[in-house]
Design an enzyme around this catalytic site. Structure first.
Site, mmCIF file in Angstrom:
data_model
loop_
_atom_site.group_PDB
_atom_site.id
_atom_site.type_symbol
_atom_site.label_atom_id
_atom_site.label_comp_id
_atom_site.label_asym_id
_atom_site.label_seq_id
_atom_site.Cartn_x
_atom_site.Cartn_y
_atom_site.Cartn_z
ATOM 1 N N GLU A 270 98.997 52.792 13.508
ATOM 2 C CA GLU A 270 98.315 53.908 14.163
ATOM 3 C C GLU A 270 98.695 55.244 13.536
ATOM 4 O O GLU A 270 97.944 56.205 13.599
ATOM 5 C CB GLU A 270 98.652 53.923 15.669
ATOM 6 C CG GLU A 270 97.421 53.913 16.545
ATOM 7 C CD GLU A 270 97.728 53.926 18.038
ATOM 8 O OE1 GLU A 270 98.901 53.932 18.442
ATOM 9 O OE2 GLU A 270 96.766 53.937 18.814
ATOM 10 N N HIS A 291 106.572 27.953 7.490
ATOM 11 C CA HIS A 291 105.786 26.714 7.522
ATOM 12 C C HIS A 291 104.331 27.021 7.841
ATOM 13 O O HIS A 291 103.606 26.167 8.342
ATOM 14 C CB HIS A 291 106.387 25.746 8.548
ATOM 15 C CG HIS A 291 107.772 25.330 8.170
ATOM 16 N ND1 HIS A 291 108.055 24.088 7.640
ATOM 17 C CD2 HIS A 291 108.947 26.011 8.197
ATOM 18 C CE1 HIS A 291 109.357 24.019 7.373
ATOM 19 N NE2 HIS A 291 109.917 25.168 7.703
ATOM 20 N N LYS A 405 86.353 53.172 22.487
ATOM 21 C CA LYS A 405 86.298 53.648 23.869
ATOM 22 C C LYS A 405 84.934 54.267 24.171
ATOM 23 O O LYS A 405 84.335 54.007 25.217
ATOM 24 C CB LYS A 405 87.387 54.707 24.108
ATOM 25 C CG LYS A 405 88.790 54.169 24.135
ATOM 26 C CD LYS A 405 89.733 55.291 24.578
ATOM 27 C CE LYS A 405 91.183 54.889 24.398
ATOM 28 N NZ LYS A 405 92.101 56.011 24.523
#
Ligand code: PA5
Length: 419
Positions: A270, A291, A405
């Site tokens: 961010e 793995h 948003k």
């Protein structure tokens, strides 16, 4: 104190390296003076009265609650969870439940089911006081508290961490009289773990927040004049990016560090990912990921560099037991401490990845305790701010978060967002 090591100075001559690092060192004063640089001096300059109230609230919660429901998202969530899990989880009566970091009904139902008939309190955390995910969760858990304890006792079980002067949560505190803690104006969400944002949950989990702050203070002292090792890390990250390594993988060998990885990814992602720039922050927890993603890291596209978070002084006391027969072939490890084995595996991984063309850096904590974790948080915050400024972006805004948003509010029909 946090140590930092990287052999990838070898990409540059010593003079070039020194020039790069000294360019970064100049940004320390700028960060300290930034309107969102309040976290820089926080370890020596925090509100002692509020700190005392946080400890008292944590004690109260442990005396009356089996669960503390922490409601928050992003910087209002990841830091405290990272600290609590890195330090081995809750130590007292109160267990922490995290909600309000998604729109998942199943997660909310799971949390409600987990609480069942047990006693609980709520800490709702939102600097803006208006973020939709935590706001919905708070409505739901506030109603549950009222249903269970009645209006007045519910009020006593609600702890709010928000802006001192504005926002819906601030207004609700004024109307209802909840106990409130402040997110300082000059500290943004992802740099706020050592404020009340993170400290109440951490203290409620039984972790010593004095020692956490001591660690941050010690690290501040090491970095404040010229960025210290954080400036080296920040400079080398930017060198990596220029050489085409545009993905950084934070790697460690502790499953309890998974949320620390998430906090780090938010901090760097961010802060740096804007204006078409930035290193993409990714993470792994080994051995699990050896793995899994280990294959790609060893052998896939060569655009990765890796930063290992290591713990220097460990001796778990857990040893490979002796066996009368060597059917599993582990005889050569008998009596060896698991931490010692893990260190060798870490060394092997670093060496293998280096040979595979993955530049490796090392961020080294002396121990795994409150002090070291406080120091680590501060180290990464400083490194992140310095790195973003070196890259030429503002470390303290997040304009890109608004896009989803706006569209979400349009789709949900929020007044003022009609097309
Ligand atoms: O780092 C940030 O500023 C963000 O991640 C915020 O913490 C996040 O968006 C939550 O915001 P708020 O605390 O206002 O609810």
């Amino acid at each position: 104190m946090i140590d930092f090591k990287c052999e990838y100075g070898k990409f540059l001559s010593p003079d070039e390296l020194e020039a790069r690092v000294s360019g970064v060192r100049d940004f320390v004063a700028r960060v300290q003076q930034d309107e969102f640089g309040g976290w820089v001096d926080l370890p020596i300059n925090y509100d002692r009265d509020e700190f005392g109230r946080i400890k008292a609230a944590a004690e109260q919660i442990n005396s009356d609650s089996d669960y503390l429901v922490c409601i928050g998202i992003g910087g209002s969530y990841l830091g405290h969870r990272a600290v609590i899990e890195a330090l081995g989880g809750e130590r007292g009566r109160t267990k922490i439940i995290y909600v309000g970091n998604s729109f998942s009904a199943r997660e909310l139902q799971r949390a409600i089911k987990q609480i069942g008939e047990a006693d609980f309190s709520v800490n709702v955390i939102s600097k803006s006081g208006t973020t939709t995910e935590p706001a919905i969760a708070f409505r739901i858990f506030r109603d549950l508290l009222i249903k269970k304890y009645g209006e007045q006792d519910a009020i006593r079980r609600i702890y709010v961490t928000t802006d001192a002067n504005k926002g819906a949560l601030h207004d609700e505190v004024a109307a209802k009289g909840y106990e409130a803690f402040v997110v300082p104006d000059n500290i943004g969400g992802r740099y706020s773990v050592l404020t009340a944002v993170g400290l109440l949950a951490i203290a409620a989990a039984g972790i010593d927040i004095d020692r956490l702050m001591d660690g941050a203070e010690e690290e501040r002292a090491a970095l404040i004049s010229d960025g210290g090792k954080a400036a080296e890390y920040a400079a080398l990250r930017n060198v990596m990016l220029e050489k085409g390594y545009n993905i950084e993988i934070l790697a460690n060998f502790e499953p309890g560090f998974m949320m620390l990885n998430e906090w780090w990814k938010q901090l760097f992602g961010e802060s740096e990912g804007k204006e078409g720039k930035g290193i993409f922050p990714a993470s792994v927890v080994y051995s699990t990921d050896l793995h899994s993603l280990g294959q790609y890291i060893q052998d896939g596209r060569r655009e990765l560099f890796e930063t290992f978070v290591e713990i220097e002084n460990e001796n778990s006391g857990v040893v490979v037991p002796a066996a009368s027969e060597n059917l599993d072939g582990l005889g050569y490890l008998e009596g060896r401490d698991l931490d010692d084995i893990c260190k060798k595996v870490a060394q092997a991984t670093r060496e293998a990845h280096t040979l595979g063309g993955v530049p490796v850096m090392r961020v080294i904590m002396s121990n795994l305790d409150e002090r070291s974790v406080g120091a680590l948080l501060y180290f990464f915050e400083m490194a992140c701010a310095l790195s973003a400024l070196t890259l030429g972006v503002n470390p303290f805004n997040q304009p890109g978060v608004e896009a989803y948003k706006t569209r979400m509010f349009e789709l949900l029909g929020k007044p003022g967002y009609e097309k």
